[in-house]
Motif scaffolding. Structure first.
Motif, PDB file in Angstrom:
ATOM      1  N   LYS A 119       0.839  -1.204   0.000  1.00 42.44           N
ATOM      2  CA  LYS A 119       0.000   0.000   0.000  1.00 42.44           C
ATOM      3  C   LYS A 119       0.875   1.256   0.000  1.00 42.44           C
ATOM      4  O   LYS A 119       0.608   2.213  -0.729  1.00 42.44           O
ATOM      5  N   ALA A 120       1.912   1.229   0.820  1.00 40.19           N
ATOM      6  CA  ALA A 120       2.779   2.416   0.918  1.00 40.19           C
ATOM      7  C   ALA A 120       3.536   2.664  -0.391  1.00 40.19           C
ATOM      8  O   ALA A 120       3.783   3.812  -0.762  1.00 40.19           O
ATOM      9  N   ILE A 121       3.893   1.582  -1.081  1.00 39.23           N
ATOM     10  CA  ILE A 121       4.584   1.766  -2.364  1.00 39.23           C
ATOM     11  C   ILE A 121       3.622   2.373  -3.390  1.00 39.23           C
ATOM     12  O   ILE A 121       3.972   3.311  -4.118  1.00 39.23           O
ATOM     13  N   LEU A 122       2.389   1.880  -3.410  1.00 36.01           N
ATOM     14  CA  LEU A 122       1.396   2.417  -4.352  1.00 36.01           C
ATOM     15  C   LEU A 122       1.017   3.854  -4.016  1.00 36.01           C
ATOM     16  O   LEU A 122       0.932   4.710  -4.891  1.00 36.01           O
ATOM     17  N   GLN A 123       0.811   4.101  -2.734  1.00 33.83           N
ATOM     18  CA  GLN A 123       0.398   5.456  -2.348  1.00 33.83           C
ATOM     19  C   GLN A 123       1.534   6.459  -2.541  1.00 33.83           C
ATOM     20  O   GLN A 123       1.304   7.611  -2.927  1.00 33.83           O
ATOM     21  N   GLY A 124       2.751   6.023  -2.299  1.00 29.48           N
ATOM     22  CA  GLY A 124       3.911   6.885  -2.556  1.00 29.48           C
ATOM     23  C   GLY A 124       3.983   7.260  -4.023  1.00 29.48           C
ATOM     24  O   GLY A 124       4.154   8.432  -4.377  1.00 29.48           O
TER      25      GLY A 124
END
Ligand SMILES: *Cc1c(COP(=O)(O)O)cnc(C)c1O
Length: 415
Positions: free
Chosen positions: A276-281
């Protein structure tokens, strides 16, 4: 700006005036941000990103749906055949080192055409002695320096004609050097020059700090493989670690087998709650890069108005998010860096001092009041303590926080 942070009136006026003078440059960056936002959203839509892709795997990390989608989205954005986007990469340096070890074999030659590579690669290559370097495996290294901030086209052509080179490395961002960063125009020209002579040599681009600064990325210009960090531009302060490598499918396979295990390649790698953090970043990255560049432009203009030397100048074309201020003396570079720390969110009461860091040759002072350790897409400033005493400032997740930190830093040098 009100004065709860004790910023001098004259500094506030200086920054407000500089801000008025750079509106044209800001507009340009907003246009690029919109373009790259459309690029990202299109990739999310095309690959049908949904909540299920936020799920994680543990253990071996087989069949991680989110990880596979992330790598497809990266390939879409970079217009590449395949990508490796992994939290198992500790840093940009780790991804660069893994890529070099993956592509080179004993007796092969690596050629850097942007002069001395980034400091942390010296021990990787063997420019500085290390028992685990590429050199220790019998891999040769050659270097062609830039001439007047541009490629030495003649020497590059001559070298490619007379020698067998396996990998040409191009580092776009300047690192801790005094040169300019490599713009897309220059990158395209040199890739075309290389390709006219050698169709097989692998062109590898260190793209750290350059993603989303312009509308195109290196693969579109003919590079074979490109590498960057997720705690810089593409992580947008949200992604807490990792790096990406993207490019030709056969090369990505080699890198995956070197990072993981021969025979398992891209199939393994537990994401452990990072998807999720990779996508949201990635989703926020166009905007955060814009905020960083606006902070850099404001910094350049304000300091130019005070009579300081900057690189790039406020109105020059940008290749990366790095803003240099050339102070010419150690006291000012230290005070400026300390001021950035004072204006940061985390550890604002810490006073950074120059110290020896692993992988770097000179003492370095670093201001990084960041949520993610060492993250330089967040407002940060570092300087090797050597002539001509240049501050390397990067980032800011928001323009407003950038403006405030720069105000604190200017206050700290202009007593
Ligand atoms: C930041 C950077 C790297 C890698 O740095 P890490 O701190 O290891 O992520 C490599 N090359 C350049 C030009 C960089 O700016």
């Amino acid at each position: 700006m009100n004065n709860e942070l004790n910023i001098k009136e004259k500094t506030i006026n200086l920054l407000n005036e500089a801000e008025q003078q750079v509106q044209e440059q800001f507009k340009n960056q907003e246009e690029i941000c919109l373009y790259n936002s459309i690029k990202v959203l299109n990739a999310f839509k095309k690959h049908n990103i949904s909540e299920i892709h936020f799920n994680q795997t543990t253990g071996y990390g087989y069949n991680d749906l989110g990880r596979e989608k992330i790598e497809q989205v990266y390939s879409e954005i970079f217009k590449s055949e395949d990508s490796l986007v992994r939290n198992q990469f500790i840093s940009g340096t780790h991804a660069l080192a893994t890529t070099l070890f993956a592509l080179l074999r004993p007796n092969d030659t690596l050629l850097s055409i942007t002069g001395l590579p980034y400091d942390t690669l010296h021990e990787v290559i063997g420019i500085k002695e290390n028992k685990s370097s590429l050199k220790s495996y019998g891999i040769n290294y050659e270097q062609i320096d830039l001439v007047d901030n541009d490629f030495n086209y003649e020497l590059i052509k001559e070298t490619l004609k007379n020698k067998t080179i396996k990998v040409v490395e191009i580092q776009r961002s300047k690192g801790y050097s005094t040169r300019k960063s490599i713009t897309l125009d220059k990158l395209e020209k040199v890739i075309n020059t290389i390709r006219k002579i050698d169709q097989n040599v692998i062109i590898m681009v260190d793209n750290c700090y350059c993603e989303f600064v312009n509308k195109k990325e290196p693969i579109e210009l003919g590079a074979d493989i490109t590498v960057g960090s997720l705690i810089k531009n593409l992580g947008a302060g949200i992604t807490t670690n990792g790096a990406y490598v993207t490019g030709r499918k056969d090369l990505i396979q080699l890198v995956a087998e070197r990072l993981n295990v021969p025979g398992q390649g891209k199939e393994v790698g537990p994401t452990q709650n990072s998807n999720k953090a990779i996508l949201q970043g990635l989703y926020l990255a166009p905007n955060v890069v814009k905020n960083s560049i606006k902070t850099a432009i404001l910094t350049a203009k304000a300091l130019e108005n005070l009579g300081y030397k900057t690189e790039p100048k406020y109105n020059e074309q940008r290749a990366d998010i790095v803003q240099n201020i050339i102070f010419g003396n150690s006291e000012k570079v230290i005070k400026y860096t300390q001021g950035i720390q004072m204006g940061s969110a985390i550890d604002s009461n810490a006073i950074p001092t120059p110290w020896d860091m692993p992988g770097y040759e000179d003492q370095i002072i670093m201001a990084s009041g960041s949520f993610v350790q060492g993250s330089s897409i967040e407002i940060s400033c570092d300087a090797p303590i050597r002539e001509p005493y240049i501050a390397y400032q990067q980032g800011s997740l928001t323009y407003e926080y950038g403006k405030i930190a720069v105000a604190k830093a200017i206050d700290n040098i202009e007593q």
